[in-house]
Design an enzyme around this catalytic site. Structure first.
Site, PDB file in Angstrom:
ATOM      1  N   HIS A 158       0.820  -1.214   0.000  1.00 44.02           N
ATOM      2  CA  HIS A 158       0.000   0.000   0.000  1.00 44.02           C
ATOM      3  C   HIS A 158       0.858   1.270   0.000  1.00 44.02           C
ATOM      4  CE1 HIS A 158      -3.622   2.129   0.069  1.00 44.02           C
ATOM      5  NE2 HIS A 158      -4.221   1.600   1.106  1.00 44.02           N
ATOM      6  N   ASP A 367      -9.173 -10.389 -17.410  1.00 45.92           N
ATOM      7  CA  ASP A 367      -9.246 -11.541 -18.314  1.00 45.92           C
ATOM      8  C   ASP A 367      -7.866 -11.789 -18.930  1.00 45.92           C
ATOM      9  OD1 ASP A 367      -9.728 -13.457 -20.203  1.00 45.92           O
ATOM     10  OD2 ASP A 367     -11.308 -12.356 -21.253  1.00 45.92           O
TER      11      ASP A 367
END
Length: 437
Positions: A158, A367
């Site tokens: 982060h 994808d």
């Protein structure tokens, strides 16, 4: 708690960039917002059904080779945090683990419990998500189910990566894997807009026992909720505003039931500042560019849903006027109201953090060439009072991942006002082809 699926690690290696990082890019400057964020790994798990046309070895090789090429563009993710001001882009690479799960994908999809996926991480994430000094910026695990289904866990530090940045990275990685025509190239410009500071105030991190649950809201229930929370002040609340008000109210009711008395409350709401900065950042800007607006509720009584929606709108208006300016002046991501600051510092308020990725196309960009994910999740095992909103995989509803203390969750998940609109952790199989699970 559900038993975690057993996982056997087959291989562990470092994936280095396909081409070395040029010398002039090897000292990457952090921005103020990077400095403020705590050095923890944020986990995202993408789950895919089996594709009989692609073997596991082919998938693994595709993931590794495309990751190597992608890291050339995202070179800070192949380095390590050097100090509070920079990342050393040393090309040591991202950690990559390949594993086998002693179970089937449908075991998770029929009841998506994050505890089933505790071992689907390349390290002991459930015990300590904190990124150690010198640790990799990115850690990935590809876990294959008995059925041929696949879970790809992406853990990003982060200190550099927020939700939008993760989406940009995944989009670039999957585009490379598919040999797509449209190249996704990141821009690292945040430090020029939000320069680092010696006097930054780090974001507080409180680790404690938690209980997580998933609640799903369909379109009809959301529309009915929006109608109920509308008022003269806010005649057309958004879907996220309506759900946020409901979750916030029910969490406060749970806290009061647990403690036996009401406390004042603050809710922090993540907002993407890429478009609202004085010098707007490009859409493909990678780096922390999230601020938080603060909505407040009193301790005297539990406000109505309409009151909470009005409080949210007021907080948004205040942030648009001064929020980013105040953040840059104070070097702090949380602007706690003076009237409640003392109780906040003494942990005498109900404090909740909301983050929404509704309308962000995570399913579409993830994808790799064997289809979109059938589900994705953001496991959280240690940070309480954290609420994440996201689209369902069919795009027709909204999932809300709620993490509270075990004591509060016992009341929250039985709240009748909540259950009038939400379905508690329904199966994903209802709208998924199960033939390859």
């Amino acid at each position: 708690m559900e038993r975690a699926l057993e996982v056997l690690v087959r291989a562990r290696e470092s994936i280095k960039p396909a081409y070395p990082t040029p010398e002039h890019l090897r000292n990457f400057k952090l921005s103020l917002m990077d400095q403020i964020n705590f050095p923890v790994y944020v986990s995202t798990i993408f789950l895919y059904k089996a594709d009989s046309n692609v073997k596991a070895d082919q998938i693994s090789q595709c993931l590794k080779s495309s990751l190597s090429k992608t890291l050339t563009k995202f070179y800070p993710l192949a380095g390590k945090v050097k100090d509070d001001f920079s990342i050393e882009c040393n090309d040591e690479g991202a950690e990559y683990v390949e594993a086998l799960a002693n179970g089937f994908l449908f075991e998770y999809l029929q009841k998506p419990d994050q505890n089933l996926l505790r071992d689907f991480h390349p390290f002991n994430y459930a015990e300590s998500p904190v990124a150690s000094n010198g640790g990799p910026m990115m850690r990935i695990q590809a876990t294959f189910f008995k059925c041929g289904g696949l879970a790809i866990t992406v853990c990003t530090c982060h200190k550099l990566i927020d939700g939008v940045s993760l989406g940009i990275f995944v989009n670039s990685w999957t585009t490379t894997a598919r040999a797509g025509n449209k190249e996704v190239v990141p821009r690292f410009v945040a430090s020029t807009i939000f320069p680092a500071s010696e006097s930054f105030v780090p974001l507080p991190l409180h680790i404690s026992p938690v209980q997580a649950n998933r609640f799903v809201f369909d379109t009809k229930k959301i529309d009915r909720l929006r109608a109920e929370v509308s008022s003269a002040s806010v005649p057309r609340p958004s879907r996220v505003e309506a759900l946020t008000a409901l979750i916030w109210k029910c969490a406060r009711v749970a806290s009061r039931s647990n403690l036996g008395y009401s406390r004042p409350s603050l809710s922090a709401h993540a907002i993407n500042v890429r478009a609202v900065a004085e010098l707007p950042l490009p859409d493909n800007s990678v780096g922390n560019s999230v601020a938080y607006l603060m909505a407040q509720a009193s301790e005297k009584e539990i406000e109505t849903l309409q009151d909470l929606v009005c409080s949210l709108r007021k907080a948004k208006a205040e942030f648009r006027r001064n929020g980013l300016k105040t953040l840059l002046e104070n070097k702090s991501i949380f602007d706690i109201p003076e009237s409640i600051k003392d109780k906040f510092e003494k942990d005498e308020i109900d404090f909740y953090t909301f983050s929404s990725i509704v309308n962000f196309p995570y399913y579409e960009v993830a994808d790799f060439g064997w289809g979109k994910p059938v589900h994705l999740t953001f496991p959280n095992y240690l940070v309480s009072n954290l609420i994440m909103l996201m689209d369902t995989n069919d795009g027709k509803g909204i999932e809300v991942l709620v993490t509270l203390s075990p004591e509060d969750m016992a009341f929250f998940e039985r709240d009748q006002e909540l259950l009038a609109f939400a379905t508690t952790n329904p199966s994903v199989l209802g709208y998924t082809n199960t033939s390859k699970l």
